[in-house]
Design a protein around this motif. Structure first.
Motif, PDB file in Angstrom:
ATOM      1  N   UNK A 153      33.992  39.326  37.924  1.00 49.44           N
ATOM      2  CA  UNK A 153      35.453  39.285  38.029  1.00 49.44           C
ATOM      3  C   UNK A 153      35.935  38.906  39.422  1.00 49.44           C
ATOM      4  N   UNK A 154      35.023  38.506  40.306  1.00 59.65           N
ATOM      5  CA  UNK A 154      35.429  38.025  41.615  1.00 59.65           C
ATOM      6  C   UNK A 154      35.736  39.142  42.590  1.00 59.65           C
ATOM      7  N   UNK A 155      36.792  38.964  43.375  1.00 60.25           N
ATOM      8  CA  UNK A 155      37.147  39.918  44.432  1.00 60.25           C
ATOM      9  C   UNK A 155      38.568  40.435  44.273  1.00 60.25           C
ATOM     10  N   UNK A 156      38.778  41.657  44.711  1.00 53.07           N
ATOM     11  CA  UNK A 156      40.112  42.203  44.888  1.00 53.07           C
ATOM     12  C   UNK A 156      40.285  42.455  46.379  1.00 53.07           C
ATOM     13  N   UNK A 157      41.493  42.318  46.897  1.00 49.19           N
ATOM     14  CA  UNK A 157      41.717  42.377  48.342  1.00 49.19           C
ATOM     15  C   UNK A 157      42.649  43.529  48.681  1.00 49.19           C
ATOM     16  N   UNK A 158      42.127  44.511  49.412  1.00 52.95           N
ATOM     17  CA  UNK A 158      42.907  45.675  49.812  1.00 52.95           C
ATOM     18  C   UNK A 158      43.732  45.361  51.054  1.00 52.95           C
ATOM     19  N   UNK A 159      44.938  45.911  51.118  1.00 53.32           N
ATOM     20  CA  UNK A 159      45.780  45.709  52.293  1.00 53.32           C
ATOM     21  C   UNK A 159      45.381  46.681  53.404  1.00 53.32           C
ATOM     22  N   UNK A 160      46.156  46.728  54.486  1.00 48.91           N
ATOM     23  CA  UNK A 160      45.801  47.553  55.639  1.00 48.91           C
ATOM     24  C   UNK A 160      45.840  49.040  55.347  1.00 48.91           C
ATOM     25  N   UNK A 161      46.542  49.436  54.270  1.00 50.35           N
ATOM     26  CA  UNK A 161      46.577  50.852  53.885  1.00 50.35           C
ATOM     27  C   UNK A 161      45.432  51.219  52.955  1.00 50.35           C
ATOM     28  N   UNK A 162      44.618  50.223  52.552  1.00 46.94           N
ATOM     29  CA  UNK A 162      43.518  50.477  51.634  1.00 46.94           C
ATOM     30  C   UNK A 162      43.892  50.351  50.178  1.00 46.94           C
ATOM     31  N   UNK A 163      45.102  49.859  49.909  1.00 43.03           N
ATOM     32  CA  UNK A 163      45.560  49.705  48.522  1.00 43.03           C
ATOM     33  C   UNK A 163      45.440  48.250  48.081  1.00 43.03           C
ATOM     34  N   UNK A 164      45.063  48.072  46.826  1.00 44.86           N
ATOM     35  CA  UNK A 164      45.062  46.741  46.219  1.00 44.86           C
ATOM     36  C   UNK A 164      45.743  46.827  44.867  1.00 44.86           C
ATOM     37  N   UNK A 165      46.642  45.880  44.623  1.00 42.41           N
ATOM     38  CA  UNK A 165      47.254  45.704  43.312  1.00 42.41           C
ATOM     39  C   UNK A 165      46.875  44.314  42.842  1.00 42.41           C
ATOM     40  N   UNK A 166      46.446  44.225  41.602  1.00 43.24           N
ATOM     41  CA  UNK A 166      46.019  42.915  41.121  1.00 43.24           C
ATOM     42  C   UNK A 166      46.258  42.773  39.631  1.00 43.24           C
ATOM     43  N   UNK A 167      46.352  41.540  39.219  1.00 47.13           N
ATOM     44  CA  UNK A 167      46.499  41.195  37.804  1.00 47.13           C
ATOM     45  C   UNK A 167      45.763  39.889  37.587  1.00 47.13           C
ATOM     46  N   UNK A 168      44.684  39.946  36.822  1.00 44.05           N
ATOM     47  CA  UNK A 168      43.802  38.804  36.594  1.00 44.05           C
ATOM     48  C   UNK A 168      43.820  38.476  35.110  1.00 44.05           C
ATOM     49  N   UNK A 169      43.760  37.208  34.773  1.00 37.54           N
ATOM     50  CA  UNK A 169      43.537  36.794  33.382  1.00 37.54           C
ATOM     51  C   UNK A 169      42.195  36.080  33.328  1.00 37.54           C
ATOM     52  N   UNK A 170      41.253  36.654  32.586  1.00 35.72           N
ATOM     53  CA  UNK A 170      39.908  36.089  32.494  1.00 35.72           C
ATOM     54  C   UNK A 170      39.685  35.522  31.099  1.00 35.72           C
ATOM     55  N   UNK A 171      39.199  34.285  31.034  1.00 38.62           N
ATOM     56  CA  UNK A 171      39.043  33.590  29.757  1.00 38.62           C
ATOM     57  C   UNK A 171      37.777  33.986  29.003  1.00 38.62           C
ATOM     58  N   UNK A 172      36.796  34.560  29.709  1.00 36.33           N
ATOM     59  CA  UNK A 172      35.501  34.836  29.087  1.00 36.33           C
ATOM     60  C   UNK A 172      35.386  36.273  28.577  1.00 36.33           C
ATOM     61  N   UNK A 173      36.072  37.180  29.223  1.00 35.83           N
ATOM     62  CA  UNK A 173      35.952  38.607  28.916  1.00 35.83           C
ATOM     63  C   UNK A 173      36.637  38.952  27.591  1.00 35.83           C
ATOM     64  N   UNK A 174      35.984  39.815  26.797  1.00 33.99           N
ATOM     65  CA  UNK A 174      36.543  40.303  25.535  1.00 33.99           C
ATOM     66  C   UNK A 174      36.529  41.828  25.549  1.00 33.99           C
ATOM     67  N   UNK A 175      37.681  42.440  25.316  1.00 39.98           N
ATOM     68  CA  UNK A 175      37.779  43.898  25.390  1.00 39.98           C
ATOM     69  C   UNK A 175      36.780  44.607  24.475  1.00 39.98           C
ATOM     70  N   UNK A 176      36.612  44.219  23.207  1.00 41.75           N
ATOM     71  CA  UNK A 176      35.665  44.951  22.356  1.00 41.75           C
ATOM     72  C   UNK A 176      34.234  44.964  22.895  1.00 41.75           C
ATOM     73  N   UNK A 177      33.884  43.963  23.715  1.00 40.94           N
ATOM     74  CA  UNK A 177      32.526  43.870  24.237  1.00 40.94           C
ATOM     75  C   UNK A 177      32.281  44.761  25.453  1.00 40.94           C
ATOM     76  N   UNK A 178      33.343  45.280  26.076  1.00 41.64           N
ATOM     77  CA  UNK A 178      33.162  46.035  27.327  1.00 41.64           C
ATOM     78  C   UNK A 178      33.434  47.525  27.197  1.00 41.64           C
ATOM     79  N   UNK A 179      34.009  47.962  26.078  1.00 43.34           N
ATOM     80  CA  UNK A 179      34.243  49.397  25.913  1.00 43.34           C
ATOM     81  C   UNK A 179      32.898  50.115  25.876  1.00 43.34           C
ATOM     82  N   UNK A 180      32.767  51.145  26.695  1.00 49.94           N
ATOM     83  CA  UNK A 180      31.517  51.883  26.797  1.00 49.94           C
ATOM     84  C   UNK A 180      30.619  51.391  27.917  1.00 49.94           C
ATOM     85  N   UNK A 181      30.991  50.282  28.529  1.00 51.88           N
ATOM     86  CA  UNK A 181      30.248  49.812  29.696  1.00 51.88           C
ATOM     87  C   UNK A 181      30.905  50.393  30.951  1.00 51.88           C
TER      88      UNK A 181
END
Length: 260
Positions: A153-181
């Protein structure tokens, strides 16, 4: 960017409350539609913004808000200990939306990966390798399917306070395949498979696993009907206040009560 519907429980008592919430969300770039129900005490927002930004807008009116559900097939992941946050996955026709807020990181980029095992019995050391059902080399979210792991899923970038907010759309990932991982945030940035060492094609030289947890099924729109926590009889609002004010040194900072 694809939008998704997000449901919040909002403590509203009159039409003035509804008007105040509606005003707080009007003319906000990234919000397509807002549906407010005083009877249900809910606000449903169709947006491509991180849920935490919407929550802050609503709470700017003085009304408390709790995330209740996410549109589409969805799952959630919560951090504990010193790194705190919530990441949600929602399946749409155009890809999987990954929407999160994380606190407690060092400023700068950190790798974000889904690992094959939902086993945290030995902490982050027992989660296995990156989720890679096609046995492909490590890459980045923009790499060809044959040149990346599904869990890259690449990288997320935290600001100077240590917080990161992100919203990614990934074309390969499927929710049913990742539950339990499991989901992992790493100490170092991911080089996206472009480095010169052998580890680059394995984990992107992303270093130590800082935080990890199991991805679990969570509520979709209108599926979470909880008003009282069955664990101790607290209302939704009492429980929310306590989750903010009571910080412990245990593996999690607040109790989660599930409903079916």
């Amino acid at each position: 960017m694809d939008s998704a519907k997000i449901e919040f429980a909002v403590q509203m008592t009159c039409q003035n409350c509804v008007n105040a919430v509606k005003k707080s969300l009007s003319n906000v770039e990234g919000i397509k539609d807002v549906d407010i129900s005083l009877e249900r005490g809910t606000v449903v927002v169709d947006t491509n913004l991180p849920y935490s930004l919407i929550q802050e807008k609503i709470e700017g009116t003085g009304k408390m808000a709790v995330l209740k559900g996410y549109g589409g097939g969805n799952s959630g992941y919560s951090f504990g200990e010193s790194i705190k946050g919530v990441i949600r996955f929602a399946q749409t026709a155009n890809g999987c939306i990954i929407d999160g807020t994380v606190d407690g990181l060092s400023p700068g980029p950190h790798g974000l990966h889904i690992h094959e095992c939902g086993d945290i019995s030995r902490g982050c050391e027992s989660v296995g390798d990156h989720f890679n059902p096609q046995n492909t080399p490590h890459g980045g979210p923009d790499s060809k399917p044959s040149e990346r792991h599904v869990g890259d899923l690449g990288n997320i970038i935290a600001d100077n306070s240590g917080r990161v907010r992100f919203r990614i759309v990934d074309q390969l990932l499927k929710v049913p395949e990742i539950i339990g991982r499991s989901l992992v945030v790493t100490e170092n940035p991911d080089d996206l498979g472009k480095g010169e060492t052998p580890a680059s094609k394995i984990d992107g030289n992303s270093g130590k696993k800082l935080a990890c947890g199991i991805i679990a099924r969570s509520s979709g729109l209108f599926q979470n009907t909880k008003q009282i926590c069955a664990c101790d009889g607290l209302t939704l609002w009492d429980e929310r206040d306590r989750s903010i004010s009571e910080k412990t040194e245990s593996s999690t900072d607040y109790k989660i009560c599930r409903v079916s």
